[in-house]
Design a protein around this motif. Structure first.
Motif, short mmCIF file in Angstrom:
data_model
loop_
_atom_site.label_atom_id
_atom_site.label_comp_id
_atom_site.label_asym_id
_atom_site.label_seq_id
_atom_site.Cartn_x
_atom_site.Cartn_y
_atom_site.Cartn_z
N ASP A 9 42.64 13.02 40.90
CA ASP A 9 43.98 12.56 40.50
C ASP A 9 43.98 11.03 40.43
OD1 ASP A 9 46.66 11.77 40.33
OD2 ASP A 9 47.34 13.58 41.36
N ASN A 62 43.61 17.26 47.00
CA ASN A 62 44.36 17.72 45.83
C ASN A 62 43.45 17.82 44.60
OD1 ASN A 62 44.30 14.85 46.05
ND2 ASN A 62 46.00 14.62 44.65
N LYS A 104 56.86 8.52 50.23
CA LYS A 104 57.75 9.28 49.35
C LYS A 104 58.96 9.82 50.11
CE LYS A 104 54.01 10.77 46.28
NZ LYS A 104 54.44 10.51 44.90
N LYS A 118 51.67 12.70 34.28
CA LYS A 118 52.90 13.27 34.84
C LYS A 118 54.11 13.09 33.93
CE LYS A 118 52.84 9.63 38.36
NZ LYS A 118 53.22 9.32 39.73
O1 LIG Z 1 52.13 17.38 49.92
C1 LIG Z 1 51.49 16.83 49.00
C2 LIG Z 1 52.07 16.07 48.03
C3 LIG Z 1 51.33 15.59 46.99
N1 LIG Z 1 50.02 15.88 46.91
C4 LIG Z 1 49.23 15.46 45.76
C5 LIG Z 1 49.58 16.24 44.52
C6 LIG Z 1 49.42 15.26 43.41
O2 LIG Z 1 48.08 15.35 42.94
C7 LIG Z 1 49.68 13.93 44.08
C8 LIG Z 1 51.10 13.46 43.93
O3 LIG Z 1 51.18 12.91 42.71
P1 LIG Z 1 52.47 12.15 42.22
O4 LIG Z 1 51.94 11.34 41.12
O5 LIG Z 1 53.06 11.34 43.27
O6 LIG Z 1 53.42 13.18 41.92
O7 LIG Z 1 49.48 14.12 45.46
C9 LIG Z 1 49.40 16.62 47.89
O8 LIG Z 1 48.18 16.88 47.83
N2 LIG Z 1 50.15 17.05 48.92
#
Ligand SMILES: O=c1ccn([C@H]2C[C@H](O)[C@@H](COP(=O)(O)O)O2)c(=O)[nH]1
Ligand SMILES: [Zn+2]
Length: 193
Positions: free
Chosen positions: A47, A69, A147, A84
């Motif tokens: 990511d 992730n 966040k 996104k």
């Molecule tokens: O609880 C969580 C929250 C987020 N993630 C991961 C999922 C996404 O790949 C990113 C978040 O991306 P954004 O660009 O902020 O939406 O982080 C996770 O693993 N666990």
């Protein structure tokens, strides 16, 4: 002097030298080790915006699950989207990415994760909070809570509070934990020697 006597005297003095040797002081503690494991796992993430890692630990300080992730098995990192703010929601990563916590729970190498602690780089979202609660994890140690103002993350805390899951922020003792392959103290044993 008798040769045996010389050897015995040398042995004795070596033994007393040995007694002065104490354990290393600069080893990492358990919490550093587990959070660093979560951070290391995050390095596998593709990511571009958030690399998140998670490490689940049982009451015996044994790691029972690690995850980061990423796209589901069989869904190519090169073909599935990482954007996104896409025109079509179908092209956004949110529909596809498996979160670090979910992967760590599903990757468990023990029968269950009841009463375990999860170390995470980012405070869990509401969907991960549900999985954490349902799997029996009772403690969340997180690094970043950036966040926290978003409804998803407020919901996580509401659920954790109701379910009695403890959560607290990890403040690192050291900002950096270095792994240098070539600098190992026992480098005489490295493959190039
Ligand atoms: O609880 C969580 C929250 C987020 N993630 C991961 C999922 C996404 O790949 C990113 C978040 O991306 P954004 O660009 O902020 O939406 O982080 C996770 O693993 N666990
Ligand atoms: Zn999540």
């Amino acid at each position: 002097m008798d040769i045996n006597l010389v050897e015995d005297t040398e042995k004795l003095s070596l033994e007393s030298e040995d007694k002065k040797i104490t354990k290393r002081k600069d080893y990492i503690d358990w919490r550093e080790y587990f959070m660093a494991t979560a951070f290391l796992a995050a390095k596998r993430s593709k990511d571009p915006s958030y690399q998140v890692g998670a490490c689940i630990v049982n009451k015996e300080n044994k790691i029972v699950g690690v995850g980061y992730n990423g796209m589901p098995i069989g869904c190519s990192d090169d073909e599935f989207p990482w954007g996104k703010d896409t025109l079509s929601k179908l092209d956004s990563k949110f529909l596809y990415v498996c979160h670090a916590e979910m992967n760590a729970i599903l990757n468990k190498n023990s029968a269950d994760v009841k009463d375990c602690t999860i170390y995470v780089g980012l405070f869990p979202c509401n969907e991960c909070a549900k999985m954490i609660i349902q799997s029996g994890i009772t403690e969340v140690i997180y690094f970043s809570d950036e966040k926290r103002h978003k409804p998803k993350y407020i919901a996580s805390k509401k659920m954790f509070n109701a379910a009695g899951v403890k959560y607290w922020q990890y403040i690192p003792k050291n900002d950096k934990i270095e792994i240098t392959f070539s600098g190992a103290a026992w480098q005489n044993m490295s493959p190039s020697k």
